[in-house]
Design a protein around this motif. Structure first.
Motif, PDB file in Angstrom:
ATOM      1  N   MET A  70     -12.716   3.403  -7.840  1.00  0.00           N
ATOM      2  CA  MET A  70     -11.486   2.959  -7.165  1.00  0.00           C
ATOM      3  C   MET A  70     -11.831   2.088  -5.943  1.00  0.00           C
ATOM      4  O   MET A  70     -12.723   2.409  -5.180  1.00  0.00           O
ATOM      5  CB  MET A  70     -10.693   4.204  -6.724  1.00  0.00           C
ATOM      6  N   LYS A  71     -11.097   0.972  -5.826  1.00  0.00           N
ATOM      7  CA  LYS A  71     -11.265   0.126  -4.634  1.00  0.00           C
ATOM      8  C   LYS A  71     -10.003   0.264  -3.755  1.00  0.00           C
ATOM      9  O   LYS A  71      -8.932   0.600  -4.251  1.00  0.00           O
ATOM     10  CB  LYS A  71     -11.428  -1.339  -5.046  1.00  0.00           C
ATOM     11  N   TYR A  72     -10.168  -0.021  -2.481  1.00  0.00           N
ATOM     12  CA  TYR A  72      -9.067   0.175  -1.530  1.00  0.00           C
ATOM     13  C   TYR A  72      -8.760  -1.111  -0.772  1.00  0.00           C
ATOM     14  O   TYR A  72      -9.674  -1.823  -0.332  1.00  0.00           O
ATOM     15  CB  TYR A  72      -9.437   1.256  -0.514  1.00  0.00           C
ATOM     16  N   CYS A  73      -7.470  -1.378  -0.619  1.00  0.00           N
ATOM     17  CA  CYS A  73      -7.017  -2.515   0.171  1.00  0.00           C
ATOM     18  C   CYS A  73      -6.000  -1.935   1.169  1.00  0.00           C
ATOM     19  O   CYS A  73      -4.857  -1.664   0.811  1.00  0.00           O
ATOM     20  CB  CYS A  73      -6.365  -3.538  -0.769  1.00  0.00           C
ATOM     21  N   ILE A  74      -6.468  -1.681   2.378  1.00  0.00           N
ATOM     22  CA  ILE A  74      -5.647  -0.916   3.336  1.00  0.00           C
ATOM     23  C   ILE A  74      -5.167  -1.808   4.473  1.00  0.00           C
ATOM     24  O   ILE A  74      -5.963  -2.517   5.099  1.00  0.00           O
ATOM     25  CB  ILE A  74      -6.455   0.280   3.910  1.00  0.00           C
ATOM     26  N   ALA A  75      -3.864  -1.752   4.719  1.00  0.00           N
ATOM     27  CA  ALA A  75      -3.265  -2.536   5.805  1.00  0.00           C
ATOM     28  C   ALA A  75      -3.042  -1.649   7.016  1.00  0.00           C
ATOM     29  O   ALA A  75      -2.358  -0.626   6.928  1.00  0.00           O
ATOM     30  CB  ALA A  75      -1.925  -3.110   5.350  1.00  0.00           C
ATOM     31  N   ASN A  76      -3.639  -2.033   8.129  1.00  0.00           N
ATOM     32  CA  ASN A  76      -3.373  -1.357   9.400  1.00  0.00           C
ATOM     33  C   ASN A  76      -2.560  -2.324  10.255  1.00  0.00           C
ATOM     34  O   ASN A  76      -3.109  -3.254  10.834  1.00  0.00           O
ATOM     35  CB  ASN A  76      -4.705  -0.996  10.083  1.00  0.00           C
ATOM     36  N   TRP A  77      -1.258  -2.070  10.307  1.00  0.00           N
ATOM     37  CA  TRP A  77      -0.375  -3.009  11.019  1.00  0.00           C
ATOM     38  C   TRP A  77      -0.402  -2.799  12.534  1.00  0.00           C
ATOM     39  O   TRP A  77       0.216  -3.562  13.274  1.00  0.00           O
ATOM     40  CB  TRP A  77       1.060  -2.897  10.492  1.00  0.00           C
ATOM     41  N   LYS A  78      -1.036  -1.740  12.976  1.00  0.00           N
ATOM     42  CA  LYS A  78      -1.110  -1.428  14.418  1.00  0.00           C
ATOM     43  C   LYS A  78       0.303  -1.453  15.019  1.00  0.00           C
ATOM     44  O   LYS A  78       1.251  -1.068  14.338  1.00  0.00           O
ATOM     45  CB  LYS A  78      -2.067  -2.396  15.114  1.00  0.00           C
ATOM     46  N   MET A  79       0.454  -1.932  16.263  1.00  0.00           N
ATOM     47  CA  MET A  79       1.806  -1.923  16.871  1.00  0.00           C
ATOM     48  C   MET A  79       2.490  -3.275  16.612  1.00  0.00           C
ATOM     49  O   MET A  79       2.869  -3.994  17.531  1.00  0.00           O
ATOM     50  CB  MET A  79       1.713  -1.628  18.365  1.00  0.00           C
ATOM     51  N   ASN A  80       2.559  -3.610  15.323  1.00  0.00           N
ATOM     52  CA  ASN A  80       3.197  -4.852  14.891  1.00  0.00           C
ATOM     53  C   ASN A  80       4.195  -4.523  13.791  1.00  0.00           C
ATOM     54  O   ASN A  80       4.119  -3.465  13.186  1.00  0.00           O
ATOM     55  CB  ASN A  80       2.154  -5.819  14.325  1.00  0.00           C
ATOM     56  N   LEU A  81       5.071  -5.432  13.519  1.00  0.00           N
ATOM     57  CA  LEU A  81       6.105  -5.347  12.483  1.00  0.00           C
ATOM     58  C   LEU A  81       7.152  -4.268  12.792  1.00  0.00           C
ATOM     59  O   LEU A  81       6.873  -3.065  12.746  1.00  0.00           O
ATOM     60  CB  LEU A  81       5.510  -5.122  11.078  1.00  0.00           C
ATOM     61  N   THR A  82       8.359  -4.739  13.045  1.00  0.00           N
ATOM     62  CA  THR A  82       9.501  -3.842  13.249  1.00  0.00           C
ATOM     63  C   THR A  82       9.930  -3.289  11.892  1.00  0.00           C
ATOM     64  O   THR A  82       9.366  -3.673  10.859  1.00  0.00           O
ATOM     65  CB  THR A  82      10.680  -4.635  13.843  1.00  0.00           C
ATOM     66  N   ILE A  83      10.947  -2.438  11.893  1.00  0.00           N
ATOM     67  CA  ILE A  83      11.409  -1.871  10.616  1.00  0.00           C
ATOM     68  C   ILE A  83      11.836  -2.997   9.676  1.00  0.00           C
ATOM     69  O   ILE A  83      11.423  -3.044   8.509  1.00  0.00           O
ATOM     70  CB  ILE A  83      12.590  -0.889  10.826  1.00  0.00           C
ATOM     71  N   SER A  84      12.665  -3.934  10.171  1.00  0.00           N
ATOM     72  CA  SER A  84      13.141  -4.992   9.269  1.00  0.00           C
ATOM     73  C   SER A  84      11.994  -5.872   8.780  1.00  0.00           C
ATOM     74  O   SER A  84      11.972  -6.280   7.616  1.00  0.00           O
ATOM     75  CB  SER A  84      14.242  -5.830   9.936  1.00  0.00           C
ATOM     76  N   GLU A  85      11.032  -6.140   9.635  1.00  0.00           N
ATOM     77  CA  GLU A  85       9.876  -6.942   9.201  1.00  0.00           C
ATOM     78  C   GLU A  85       9.026  -6.186   8.163  1.00  0.00           C
ATOM     79  O   GLU A  85       8.512  -6.781   7.219  1.00  0.00           O
ATOM     80  CB  GLU A  85       9.004  -7.303  10.415  1.00  0.00           C
ATOM     81  N   SER A  86       8.911  -4.886   8.358  1.00  0.00           N
ATOM     82  CA  SER A  86       8.130  -4.070   7.414  1.00  0.00           C
ATOM     83  C   SER A  86       8.808  -4.047   6.046  1.00  0.00           C
ATOM     84  O   SER A  86       8.141  -4.149   5.007  1.00  0.00           O
ATOM     85  CB  SER A  86       8.000  -2.625   7.918  1.00  0.00           C
ATOM     86  N   ILE A  87      10.130  -3.914   6.053  1.00  0.00           N
ATOM     87  CA  ILE A  87      10.884  -3.893   4.787  1.00  0.00           C
ATOM     88  C   ILE A  87      10.724  -5.220   4.054  1.00  0.00           C
ATOM     89  O   ILE A  87      10.461  -5.258   2.851  1.00  0.00           O
ATOM     90  CB  ILE A  87      12.381  -3.585   5.053  1.00  0.00           C
ATOM     91  N   LEU A  88      10.844  -6.300   4.813  1.00  0.00           N
ATOM     92  CA  LEU A  88      10.694  -7.634   4.227  1.00  0.00           C
ATOM     93  C   LEU A  88       9.305  -7.793   3.583  1.00  0.00           C
ATOM     94  O   LEU A  88       9.171  -8.310   2.466  1.00  0.00           O
ATOM     95  CB  LEU A  88      10.867  -8.680   5.344  1.00  0.00           C
TER      96      LEU A  88
END
Ligand code: PGA
Length: 246
Positions: A1-19
């Motif tokens: 298994m390979k992993y592609c992990i996103a760490n958004w840290k303190m970025n992206l609001t709820i609406s940006e995350s949904i988009l």
């Protein structure tokens, strides 16, 4: 298994995350050999979970408290995360070590709590520039691993290790393949010898779609923990696609 992990840290609001997730789920995510894990802010996790339908995407948190409940103002518990189907949690990220005084002993407590209560940890380790210059990389990693994993029953759990040299995080200067190969091989050997475990080891630190391909030639690299490049859905998907081509 390979992993592609996103760490958004303190970025992206709820609406940006949904988009972001809506756009990502329009793409081909059929490859079952690569797991995508999105680690948004706490406020976005539930909304993201509500629109998540791809079986190849799982959710992770960027932190969790080591106690299961109680008077810990401002903290989030393991059960709160599990209730919204969050499966993973990043522990020991260098920004938490640096800005929030998270030492290895606290990381050990968190790791213990997380494992005992059914979340999967993504444990981050890595040296800073000064330590590398002084040839202390392996002693730093040894001490981070020994303390974080002390007295923990790590057999049969989904532990993932992310090697993230601090000097490469958010700097645009990634570690070279030679450096990554040397360190990840060392970690793999160390874990086998000291803890009798074989776990996926990821690289993190200024990963982009332009530099990740050669890193995947390295036998022991099982994927990436991605900060900056995970904030743009097309760039993130490009990295995912490059992992899939392997
Ligand atoms: P970066 O961050 O990709 O922006 O270097 C990586 C991380 O902090 O996990």
């Amino acid at each position: 298994m390979k992993y592609c992990i996103a760490n958004w840290k303190m970025n992206l609001t709820i609406s940006e995350s949904i988009l972001f997730l809506e756009e990502l789920q329009k793409k081909n995510l059929q490859n079952t050999k690569t797991k995508i894990i999105l680690c948004p802010s706490f406020t976005s996790l539930n909304d993201i979970n509500n629109i998540l339908f791809s079986n190849n995407i799982e959710l992770g948190a960027q932190n969790v408290h080591q106690e299961l409940k109680g008077a810990f103002t401002g903290e989030i518990s393991i059960n709160m995360l599990k209730e919204i189907e969050c499966k993973w949690v990043i522990l020991g990220h260098s920004e938490r070590r640096q800005h929030f005084n998270e030492e290895d002993v606290i990381i050990n407590d968190k790791l213990n709590a997380v494992i005992q209560n059914g979340l999967n940890p993504i444990l981050c380790i890595g040296e800073n520039q000064l330590q590398r210059d002084k040839d202390e990389t392996f002693s730093v990693l040894k001490s981070q691993l020994n303390t974080a994993l002390y007295n923990i029953n790590i057999k049969n759990i989904n532990l993932v290790i992310a090697y993230e040299p601090i000097w490469a995080i958010g700097t645009g200067v990634n570690a070279t393949c030679k450096q990554i190969d040397e360190v990840i091989n060392w970690i793999s050997e160390f874990l086998l010898q000291e803890f009798s475990i074989k776990v996926p080891i990821l690289y993190g630190g200024s990963v982009t779609s332009s530099n990740c391909s050669s890193m995947l030639d390295l036998e022991k690299v099982s994927g990436f923990l991605i900060g900056t490049s995970s904030l743009d859905v097309n760039e993130f998907y490009s990295i995912y696609s490059i992992i899939n081509e392997r």
